[in-house]
Design an enzyme around this catalytic site. Structure first.
Site, PDB file in Angstrom:
ATOM      1  N   ASP A  30      31.888  40.031  43.895  1.00  5.61           N
ATOM      2  CA  ASP A  30      30.496  40.373  44.230  1.00  5.61           C
ATOM      3  C   ASP A  30      30.418  41.840  44.682  1.00  5.61           C
ATOM      4  O   ASP A  30      30.046  42.145  45.814  1.00  5.61           O
ATOM      5  CB  ASP A  30      29.971  39.434  45.321  1.00  5.61           C
ATOM      6  CG  ASP A  30      30.759  39.556  46.632  1.00  5.61           C
ATOM      7  OD1 ASP A  30      30.228  39.147  47.681  1.00  5.61           O
ATOM      8  OD2 ASP A  30      31.898  40.089  46.609  1.00  5.61           O
ATOM      9  N   ASP A  35      35.299  45.073  46.722  1.00  8.95           N
ATOM     10  CA  ASP A  35      35.556  44.502  45.394  1.00  8.95           C
ATOM     11  C   ASP A  35      35.880  45.633  44.410  1.00  8.95           C
ATOM     12  O   ASP A  35      36.806  45.530  43.600  1.00  8.95           O
ATOM     13  CB  ASP A  35      34.326  43.755  44.870  1.00  8.95           C
ATOM     14  CG  ASP A  35      33.840  42.652  45.788  1.00  8.95           C
ATOM     15  OD1 ASP A  35      33.228  42.986  46.810  1.00  8.95           O
ATOM     16  OD2 ASP A  35      34.093  41.485  45.493  1.00  8.95           O
ATOM     17  N   ASN A  59      27.424  39.658  48.289  1.00  7.69           N
ATOM     18  CA  ASN A  59      27.065  40.885  49.017  1.00  7.69           C
ATOM     19  C   ASN A  59      25.604  41.273  48.750  1.00  7.69           C
ATOM     20  O   ASN A  59      24.920  41.791  49.615  1.00  7.69           O
ATOM     21  CB  ASN A  59      27.976  42.039  48.571  1.00  7.69           C
ATOM     22  CG  ASN A  59      29.326  41.990  49.277  1.00  7.69           C
ATOM     23  OD1 ASN A  59      29.406  41.649  50.450  1.00  7.69           O
ATOM     24  ND2 ASN A  59      30.383  42.288  48.552  1.00  7.69           N
ATOM     25  N   THR A 143      37.111  37.658  44.663  1.00  9.93           N
ATOM     26  CA  THR A 143      36.842  38.412  45.886  1.00  9.93           C
ATOM     27  C   THR A 143      35.394  38.218  46.350  1.00  9.93           C
ATOM     28  O   THR A 143      34.840  39.057  47.054  1.00  9.93           O
ATOM     29  CB  THR A 143      37.111  39.918  45.662  1.00  9.93           C
ATOM     30  OG1 THR A 143      36.320  40.370  44.541  1.00  9.93           O
ATOM     31  CG2 THR A 143      38.578  40.176  45.391  1.00  9.93           C
ATOM     32  N   PHE A 184      32.660  35.263  55.301  1.00  8.59           N
ATOM     33  CA  PHE A 184      31.498  35.296  54.414  1.00  8.59           C
ATOM     34  C   PHE A 184      31.733  34.595  53.070  1.00  8.59           C
ATOM     35  O   PHE A 184      30.947  33.730  52.663  1.00  8.59           O
ATOM     36  CB  PHE A 184      31.085  36.757  54.188  1.00  8.59           C
ATOM     37  CG  PHE A 184      29.884  36.928  53.299  1.00  8.59           C
ATOM     38  CD1 PHE A 184      30.034  37.336  51.990  1.00  8.59           C
ATOM     39  CD2 PHE A 184      28.609  36.668  53.771  1.00  8.59           C
ATOM     40  CE1 PHE A 184      28.932  37.490  51.154  1.00  8.59           C
ATOM     41  CE2 PHE A 184      27.495  36.828  52.957  1.00  8.59           C
ATOM     42  CZ  PHE A 184      27.657  37.231  51.642  1.00  8.59           C
ATOM     43  N   ASN A 185      32.782  34.955  52.338  1.00  5.64           N
ATOM     44  CA  ASN A 185      32.973  34.413  50.980  1.00  5.64           C
ATOM     45  C   ASN A 185      33.062  32.888  50.977  1.00  5.64           C
ATOM     46  O   ASN A 185      32.537  32.232  50.085  1.00  5.64           O
ATOM     47  CB  ASN A 185      34.248  34.985  50.333  1.00  5.64           C
ATOM     48  CG  ASN A 185      34.096  36.446  49.951  1.00  5.64           C
ATOM     49  OD1 ASN A 185      32.975  36.944  49.814  1.00  5.64           O
ATOM     50  ND2 ASN A 185      35.211  37.139  49.805  1.00  5.64           N
ATOM     51  N   HIS A 257      39.011  44.569  52.772  1.00  7.86           N
ATOM     52  CA  HIS A 257      39.338  43.157  52.530  1.00  7.86           C
ATOM     53  C   HIS A 257      39.904  42.887  51.118  1.00  7.86           C
ATOM     54  O   HIS A 257      41.017  42.426  50.970  1.00  7.86           O
ATOM     55  CB  HIS A 257      38.075  42.298  52.705  1.00  7.86           C
ATOM     56  CG  HIS A 257      37.433  42.403  54.049  1.00  7.86           C
ATOM     57  ND1 HIS A 257      37.971  41.889  55.222  1.00  7.86           N
ATOM     58  CD2 HIS A 257      36.248  42.966  54.427  1.00  7.86           C
ATOM     59  CE1 HIS A 257      37.167  42.126  56.234  1.00  7.86           C
ATOM     60  NE2 HIS A 257      36.110  42.776  55.790  1.00  7.86           N
ATOM     61  N   ASP A 258      39.088  43.143  50.094  1.00  7.88           N
ATOM     62  CA  ASP A 258      39.369  42.603  48.765  1.00  7.88           C
ATOM     63  C   ASP A 258      40.612  43.131  48.060  1.00  7.88           C
ATOM     64  O   ASP A 258      41.275  42.365  47.346  1.00  7.88           O
ATOM     65  CB  ASP A 258      38.142  42.806  47.859  1.00  7.88           C
ATOM     66  CG  ASP A 258      36.951  41.988  48.337  1.00  7.88           C
ATOM     67  OD1 ASP A 258      35.817  42.322  47.991  1.00  7.88           O
ATOM     68  OD2 ASP A 258      37.174  40.997  49.073  1.00  7.88           O
TER      69      ASP A 258
END
Ligand code: RIB
Ligand code: CA
Length: 326
Positions: A30, A35, A59, A143, A184-185, A257-258
């Site tokens: 996203d 990402d 996102n 991701t 979140f994901n 993060h991703d």
């Protein structure tokens, strides 16, 4: 704590290590600044053969995510079909990230216009086509919310043997980030995540426990800026925007993060991992979307969880990836 599958998963699951030769890959996400950085890694590391890119709302709404995916693939020269995926979770209400990633979802840099169109095929159909046609099992890197993969596993269970492993950025064992319990994901679609973790397919997990240590500090951002290439300038702008968002919340660095969900597949040595049995909480007024890890059971596991990393080496690889584009 909860009923395990019974079979000793150690026999059943052979968590796939980095394979010899090019690894067929589906990128599902996203985008989103992080990402985009993950897709940059995948496109620049010559071990991967990107077969498809699929999008999922998260996102931002799906239309925005699709626009970003086309522009990122143009920027990084990812020559694979790009298919629009889930605009909402399998169940439950839609959750989007608001303006955390800016109005466009990639604020902070001007990107070249996209020079390609979305595939006519919806994401899940494209994923199934790639799995059917691939001579060797395919790795899925997700991701964003796991909706596309959850639907794929429900609709085409016969294709499970063609999935080598699934590497996700998602969850938080110690803490959440969108609620105290949920990252979140996973929170966007806990039911899809539950399907993935019950699938028996080897799973690499990059939870907040490691991604909140994958911090990019202002000094790191300066190293991108001073690299002097147009791409480094774009990345520097993304990192400045992403950094300002986190600094506004009191962070000294911004958690990237991703990219961990890609880097663990070709640089596993920079991570400390633990094989753990994971379940996803799908109910609970305060705990929906929580990632529950059973560290007490050494006999059963369904996931290889990244728990720590060598941050310096992580940053060096992001810089090296940018350099590979020059
Ligand atoms: O919680 C962090 C995750 O949510 C990242 O994948 C970010 O891009 C957003 O999707
Ligand atoms: Ca994401």
């Amino acid at each position: 704590m909860y009923k395990h599958d019974g079979m000793k998963l150690k026999e059943r699951i052979n968590i796939a290590q980095v394979s010899r030769g090019r690894m067929p890959l589906i990128l599902d996400g996203d985008p989103g600044h992080d990402d985009a950085m993950a897709w940059m890694l995948a496109a620049s590391a010559d071990i991967f053969d990107i077969k498809a890119v699929t999008t999922v709302a998260g996102n931002k709404d799906l239309e925005n995510i699709n626009r970003n995916a086309l522009r990122i693939c143009t920027l990084f020269g990812i020559d694979a079909p790009i298919a629009s995926g889930a605009a909402k979770p399998m169940y439950g209400r839609v959750i989007t990230g608001g303006d955390f990633h800016g109005v466009s979802g990639l604020d902070g840099a001007d990107l070249p216009e996209a020079d390609r169109e979305l595939s006519e095929m919806p994401a899940v159909e494209l994923m199934a086509k790639v799995l059917r046609e691939s001579r060797q099992p395919v790795t899925i890197v997700s991701t964003g919310a796991l909706t596309n993969t959850g639907i794929l596993l429900e609709a085409y269970p016969e294709l499970k043997p063609k999935i080598r492993q699934i590497s996700i950025m998602g969850g938080g064992i110690r803490n959440g980030n969108w609620t105290p319990a949920a990252e979140f994901n996973i929170l966007v679609d806990p039911e899809a995540a539950d399907i993935v973790f019950r699938s028996g397919i080897p799973i690499w997990v990059s939870p907040l426990d490691v991604t909140e240590k994958a911090l990019i500090y202002p000094a790191d951002r300066e190293r991108f800026r001073s690299a002097g290439s147009r791409l480094a300038e774009i990345i520097g702008g993304w990192l400045d925007f992403f950094g300002s968002r986190h600094e506004g919340m009191g962070w000294e660095g911004s958690p990237m993060h991703d990219p961990n969900a890609v880097m663990c597949l070709y640089k596993p040595e920079i991570y400390t991992v633990k094989d753990v049995y994971i379940r996803i909480e799908c109910s609970g007024e305060y705990t929906r979307g929580a990632m529950i890890a059973d560290f007490g059971d050494s006999e059963h596991y369904n996931a290889r969880v990244l728990m720590d990393l060598d941050r310096e080496k992580f940053v060096e690889e992001l810089l090296a990836a940018e350099e590979r584009y020059r």
